[in-house]
Design a protein around this motif. Structure first.
Motif, PDB file in Angstrom:
ATOM      1  N   MET A   1      14.996 -34.972  20.498  1.00 57.88           N
ATOM      2  CA  MET A   1      14.225 -33.760  20.231  1.00 57.88           C
ATOM      3  C   MET A   1      15.077 -32.816  19.404  1.00 57.88           C
ATOM      4  SD  MET A   1      12.272 -31.120  22.775  1.00 57.88           S
ATOM      5  CE  MET A   1      10.979 -32.212  23.283  1.00 57.88           C
ATOM      6  N   GLY A   2      14.435 -32.026  18.541  1.00 58.30           N
ATOM      7  CA  GLY A   2      15.142 -31.109  17.651  1.00 58.30           C
ATOM      8  C   GLY A   2      15.525 -29.815  18.342  1.00 58.30           C
ATOM      9  N   ASN A   3      15.958 -28.885  17.550  1.00 62.84           N
ATOM     10  CA  ASN A   3      16.318 -27.562  18.045  1.00 62.84           C
ATOM     11  C   ASN A   3      15.069 -26.805  18.453  1.00 62.84           C
ATOM     12  OD1 ASN A   3      19.054 -27.943  17.426  1.00 62.84           O
ATOM     13  ND2 ASN A   3      18.691 -27.361  15.308  1.00 62.84           N
ATOM     14  N   ARG A   4      15.262 -25.827  19.292  1.00 58.18           N
ATOM     15  CA  ARG A   4      14.153 -24.981  19.720  1.00 58.18           C
ATOM     16  C   ARG A   4      14.357 -23.591  19.119  1.00 58.18           C
ATOM     17  NH1 ARG A   4      10.266 -24.855  23.652  1.00 58.18           N
ATOM     18  NH2 ARG A   4       9.778 -22.798  24.442  1.00 58.18           N
ATOM     19  N   PHE A   5      13.296 -23.061  18.512  1.00 53.07           N
ATOM     20  CA  PHE A   5      13.342 -21.735  17.903  1.00 53.07           C
ATOM     21  C   PHE A   5      12.266 -20.876  18.540  1.00 53.07           C
ATOM     22  CE2 PHE A   5      14.724 -24.757  14.707  1.00 53.07           C
ATOM     23  CZ  PHE A   5      15.900 -24.194  14.259  1.00 53.07           C
ATOM     24  N   VAL A  12      -0.285 -18.873  13.916  1.00 55.48           N
ATOM     25  CA  VAL A  12       0.360 -20.163  13.658  1.00 55.48           C
ATOM     26  C   VAL A  12      -0.609 -21.053  12.906  1.00 55.48           C
ATOM     27  CG1 VAL A  12       1.316 -22.255  14.709  1.00 55.48           C
ATOM     28  CG2 VAL A  12       1.795 -20.032  15.716  1.00 55.48           C
ATOM     29  N   LEU A  13      -0.098 -21.786  11.930  1.00 56.65           N
ATOM     30  CA  LEU A  13      -0.906 -22.690  11.135  1.00 56.65           C
ATOM     31  C   LEU A  13      -0.225 -24.053  11.125  1.00 56.65           C
ATOM     32  CD1 LEU A  13      -3.235 -23.070   9.031  1.00 56.65           C
ATOM     33  CD2 LEU A  13      -1.532 -22.490   7.297  1.00 56.65           C
ATOM     34  N   ASP A  14      -0.931 -25.117  11.495  1.00 64.58           N
ATOM     35  CA  ASP A  14      -0.422 -26.480  11.370  1.00 64.58           C
ATOM     36  C   ASP A  14      -0.839 -27.005  10.014  1.00 64.58           C
ATOM     37  OD1 ASP A  14       0.730 -26.721  13.897  1.00 64.58           O
ATOM     38  OD2 ASP A  14      -1.166 -27.291  14.815  1.00 64.58           O
ATOM     39  N   GLY A  15       0.091 -27.620   9.307  1.00 60.23           N
ATOM     40  CA  GLY A  15      -0.243 -28.125   7.984  1.00 60.23           C
ATOM     41  C   GLY A  15       0.649 -29.288   7.606  1.00 60.23           C
ATOM     42  N   GLU A  16       0.445 -29.783   6.414  1.00 60.58           N
ATOM     43  CA  GLU A  16       1.226 -30.892   5.878  1.00 60.58           C
ATOM     44  C   GLU A  16       1.789 -30.473   4.532  1.00 60.58           C
ATOM     45  OE1 GLU A  16       0.505 -35.428   4.258  1.00 60.58           O
ATOM     46  OE2 GLU A  16      -1.014 -34.473   5.513  1.00 60.58           O
ATOM     47  N   VAL A  17       3.049 -30.777   4.307  1.00 65.82           N
ATOM     48  CA  VAL A  17       3.677 -30.477   3.025  1.00 65.82           C
ATOM     49  C   VAL A  17       3.184 -31.506   2.016  1.00 65.82           C
ATOM     50  CG1 VAL A  17       5.849 -30.227   1.804  1.00 65.82           C
ATOM     51  CG2 VAL A  17       5.703 -29.547   4.192  1.00 65.82           C
ATOM     52  N   LYS A  18       2.693 -31.023   0.879  1.00 61.51           N
ATOM     53  CA  LYS A  18       2.129 -31.909  -0.146  1.00 61.51           C
ATOM     54  C   LYS A  18       2.918 -31.775  -1.442  1.00 61.51           C
ATOM     55  CE  LYS A  18      -2.223 -32.069   2.045  1.00 61.51           C
ATOM     56  NZ  LYS A  18      -3.615 -32.030   2.015  1.00 61.51           N
ATOM     57  N   PRO A  19       2.962 -32.861  -2.240  1.00 59.22           N
ATOM     58  CA  PRO A  19       3.694 -32.808  -3.512  1.00 59.22           C
ATOM     59  C   PRO A  19       3.111 -31.757  -4.446  1.00 59.22           C
ATOM     60  CG  PRO A  19       2.774 -35.015  -3.111  1.00 59.22           C
ATOM     61  CD  PRO A  19       2.307 -34.139  -2.016  1.00 59.22           C
ATOM     62  N   PHE A  20       4.005 -31.150  -5.233  1.00 59.76           N
ATOM     63  CA  PHE A  20       3.588 -30.121  -6.187  1.00 59.76           C
ATOM     64  C   PHE A  20       4.612 -30.113  -7.315  1.00 59.76           C
ATOM     65  CE2 PHE A  20       3.289 -25.684  -7.668  1.00 59.76           C
ATOM     66  CZ  PHE A  20       1.926 -25.612  -7.888  1.00 59.76           C
ATOM     67  N   GLY A  21       4.336 -30.836  -8.384  1.00 64.34           N
ATOM     68  CA  GLY A  21       5.289 -30.954  -9.492  1.00 64.34           C
ATOM     69  C   GLY A  21       6.580 -31.594  -9.014  1.00 64.34           C
ATOM     70  N   ASN A  22       7.707 -30.925  -9.252  1.00 62.76           N
ATOM     71  CA  ASN A  22       9.008 -31.416  -8.800  1.00 62.76           C
ATOM     72  C   ASN A  22       9.379 -30.867  -7.431  1.00 62.76           C
ATOM     73  OD1 ASN A  22       9.472 -32.901 -11.133  1.00 62.76           O
ATOM     74  ND2 ASN A  22      10.375 -31.148 -12.182  1.00 62.76           N
ATOM     75  N   SER A  23       8.426 -30.295  -6.737  1.00 63.74           N
ATOM     76  CA  SER A  23       8.674 -29.647  -5.462  1.00 63.74           C
ATOM     77  C   SER A  23       7.591 -30.057  -4.468  1.00 63.74           C
ATOM     78  CB  SER A  23       8.674 -28.132  -5.678  1.00 63.74           C
ATOM     79  OG  SER A  23       9.045 -27.464  -4.510  1.00 63.74           O
ATOM     80  N   VAL A  40       8.793 -23.896   9.391  1.00 64.74           N
ATOM     81  CA  VAL A  40       9.663 -24.700  10.249  1.00 64.74           C
ATOM     82  C   VAL A  40       9.253 -26.154  10.127  1.00 64.74           C
ATOM     83  CG1 VAL A  40      10.420 -25.122  12.619  1.00 64.74           C
ATOM     84  CG2 VAL A  40       9.899 -22.784  11.874  1.00 64.74           C
ATOM     85  N   ARG A  41      10.197 -27.034   9.733  1.00 65.84           N
ATOM     86  CA  ARG A  41       9.910 -28.467   9.656  1.00 65.84           C
ATOM     87  C   ARG A  41      10.043 -29.034  11.066  1.00 65.84           C
ATOM     88  NH1 ARG A  41      13.288 -32.677   9.148  1.00 65.84           N
ATOM     89  NH2 ARG A  41      15.021 -31.351   8.512  1.00 65.84           N
ATOM     90  N   ILE A  42       8.996 -29.745  11.537  1.00 63.09           N
ATOM     91  CA  ILE A  42       8.997 -30.257  12.904  1.00 63.09           C
ATOM     92  C   ILE A  42       9.112 -31.778  12.974  1.00 63.09           C
ATOM     93  CG2 ILE A  42       7.777 -28.255  13.833  1.00 63.09           C
ATOM     94  CD1 ILE A  42       5.223 -29.952  13.810  1.00 63.09           C
TER      95      ILE A  42
END
Length: 52
Positions: A1-5, A12-23, A40-42
């Motif tokens: 398990m990761g760190n707790r913050f 709060v919003l749950d989402g997915e990181v999506k490609p965007f150009g070079n980022s 926060v990356r989970i």
């Protein structure tokens, strides 16, 4: 398990990181424009996402 913050916030919003150009990006509601946010990356990125 990761760190707790602990973060004080408004919403709060749950989402997915999506490609965007070079980022990558996370889409948030338009009403959040001008607000301060924290991201926060989970989970670990998948191998496919690390192919840079």
């Amino acid at each position: 398990m990761g760190n707790r913050f602990e973060i004080d916030g408004e919403e709060v919003l749950d989402g997915e990181v999506k490609p965007f150009g070079n980022s990558a990006h996370v889409t948030v509601p338009k009403r959040w424009r001008g607000a301060d946010v924290k991201v926060v990356r989970i989970s670990e990125p998948t191998e496919e996402e690390n192919d840079e």
